[in-house]
Design a protein around this motif. Structure first.
Motif, short mmCIF file in Angstrom:
data_model
loop_
_atom_site.label_atom_id
_atom_site.label_comp_id
_atom_site.label_asym_id
_atom_site.label_seq_id
_atom_site.Cartn_x
_atom_site.Cartn_y
_atom_site.Cartn_z
N PRO A 236 -3.96 6.09 -0.40
CA PRO A 236 -2.91 6.14 0.18
C PRO A 236 -2.20 5.03 -0.49
O PRO A 236 -0.79 4.57 -0.25
CB PRO A 236 -2.92 5.61 1.93
CG PRO A 236 -4.30 6.16 1.94
CD PRO A 236 -5.32 6.34 0.74
N SER B 57 2.41 8.99 2.55
CA SER B 57 1.94 9.78 3.43
C SER B 57 1.73 11.21 2.65
O SER B 57 2.91 11.75 2.16
CB SER B 57 2.62 9.89 4.73
OG SER B 57 2.70 11.14 5.25
N TRP C 261 5.57 13.21 1.30
CA TRP C 261 5.87 12.55 0.07
C TRP C 261 6.80 13.29 -0.69
O TRP C 261 6.41 14.61 -1.17
CB TRP C 261 4.48 12.04 -0.76
CG TRP C 261 5.02 11.14 -1.77
CD1 TRP C 261 4.72 11.59 -3.09
CD2 TRP C 261 5.54 9.89 -1.62
NE1 TRP C 261 5.37 10.56 -4.04
CE2 TRP C 261 5.62 9.39 -2.90
CE3 TRP C 261 5.90 9.00 -0.78
CZ2 TRP C 261 6.01 8.23 -3.48
CZ3 TRP C 261 6.24 7.60 -1.08
CH2 TRP C 261 6.53 7.45 -2.41
#
Ligand code: FE2
Length: 327
Positions: free
Chosen positions: A197, A281, A285
């Motif tokens: 992430p 995310s 994205w």
């Protein structure tokens, strides 16, 4: 350029530790402990280490002439992912060596495998870091690590396509976005790759057209992320007070929105201290392309005339130098 790496390895790797070789350990101690506010410890006369969380090691700085990064250590999620990475390396005929127990304990991990990575930098992969309950003794209140790893690195390459392919294939990296930046008449294309992430664990910069690498170090900068804004601004103030060169003052990147500044380390590459970047995310994205490296700030604070001349000289010489990429 925008396609993703193999789905099975994404979110398997994060930056775990770095090993630097330098002849300026005492200045490194001052930078790490007194300016940035890290937990510092001399393991022996020749080895300095910094902690930023419960991992017993995040930085190892060993006495030596390289004045550069020698190793990037990547923490791999589990044995299954490690096995897949080792299989991919074998398929690509990359020679892998198992590290010894003594080497592993120096790095604060249980076991590791190593191979020669991009630009001859050693890449080490491991699954189990050794954690400690000894409280941190540092000026900073804390750093963001956990599932994001210890930060990111930026690399200048003459073969960015091959380098991007390497990170995608071996670590399942995905492109987060790209920035093009005009600098003294040259266009720099920067690709940001995420492995988890964290918006990027690796950034790869290349000059458009004639490919040059004006840097004397394998990594342009290493970034670590403070938890609190005050830890960034206080680190900036302490760096100035202690006489460290600020390469770029406080500013903000347009893609990950991180607020940061850059210091020149005693080994010549830069250290970026950042705060509050966005994380990715996967569901929402969207990849973007930006036209400038900074939304605001990041103004150079060092006299650049001589360093520009040296960079130009190294850039020209680099045209004739080959750059190692494993495949
Ligand atoms: Fe950065």
């Amino acid at each position: 350029m925008f396609e993703n790496g193999p789905a099975d390895l994404f979110n398997s790797a994060q930056l775990g530790y770095v090993i630097i070789e330098s002849n300026h350990l005492d200045r490194w101690l001052q930078l790490g402990k007194d300016a940035i506010g890290l937990h510092a410890e001399y393991l022996s006369e020749d080895i300095l280490s910094f902690r930023i969380d419960w991992h017993v090691r995040r930085f190892l700085i060993r006495k030596g002439d390289a004045e550069d990064f020698t190793v990037l250590g990547f923490q791999i999620k589990d044995e299954n992912s490690l096995k897949k990475i080792l299989e991919k390396l074998k398929e690509r005929k990359v020679e892998v060596r198992r590290g010894s127990g003594i080497e592993a304990s120096l790095r604060g991990i249980e076991a590791f495998w190593e191979f020669s990575g991009p630009k001859g930098l050693k890449i080490e992969i491991f699954t189990n870091p050794i954690l400690t309950e000894t409280p941190l003794n540092m000026l900073s209140k804390g750093f963001v690590t956990e599932q994001f790893g210890m930060g990111h690195v930026a690399i200048v390459s003459k073969q960015p396509e091959r380098l991007i392919k390497f990170w995608k294939e071996i670590f399942g990296a995905r492109v987060s976005d790209q920035i093009e930046q005009k600098m003294s008449g040259v266009i720099l294309d920067i690709t940001f790759l995420r492995m988890n992430p964290r918006h990027h664990s690796i950034a790869i910069a290349a000059t458009r057209g004639l490919r040059m690498d004006p840097l004397s170090t394998k990594i342009q900068h290493l970034n670590i992320e403070v938890k609190n804004l005050e830890d960034m601004t206080q680190a900036y103030r302490r760096c100035k007070e202690l006489g460290f060169e600020i390469a770029h003052g406080i500013g903000q990147h347009p893609n990950d929105l991180e607020l940061s500044f850059y210091i020149v380390t005693p080994s010549g590459f830069e250290l970026e201290i950042g705060w509050n970047p966005i994380s990715v995310s996967e569901i929402q994205w969207k990849q973007n392309k930006y036209k400038q490296i900074s939304a605001w700030g990041h103004e150079p604070e060092i006299s650049t005339a001589l360093s520009r001349l040296n960079e130009f000289r190294r850039g020209v010489f680099s045209l004739f130098r080959s750059e190692y990429i494993p495949f």
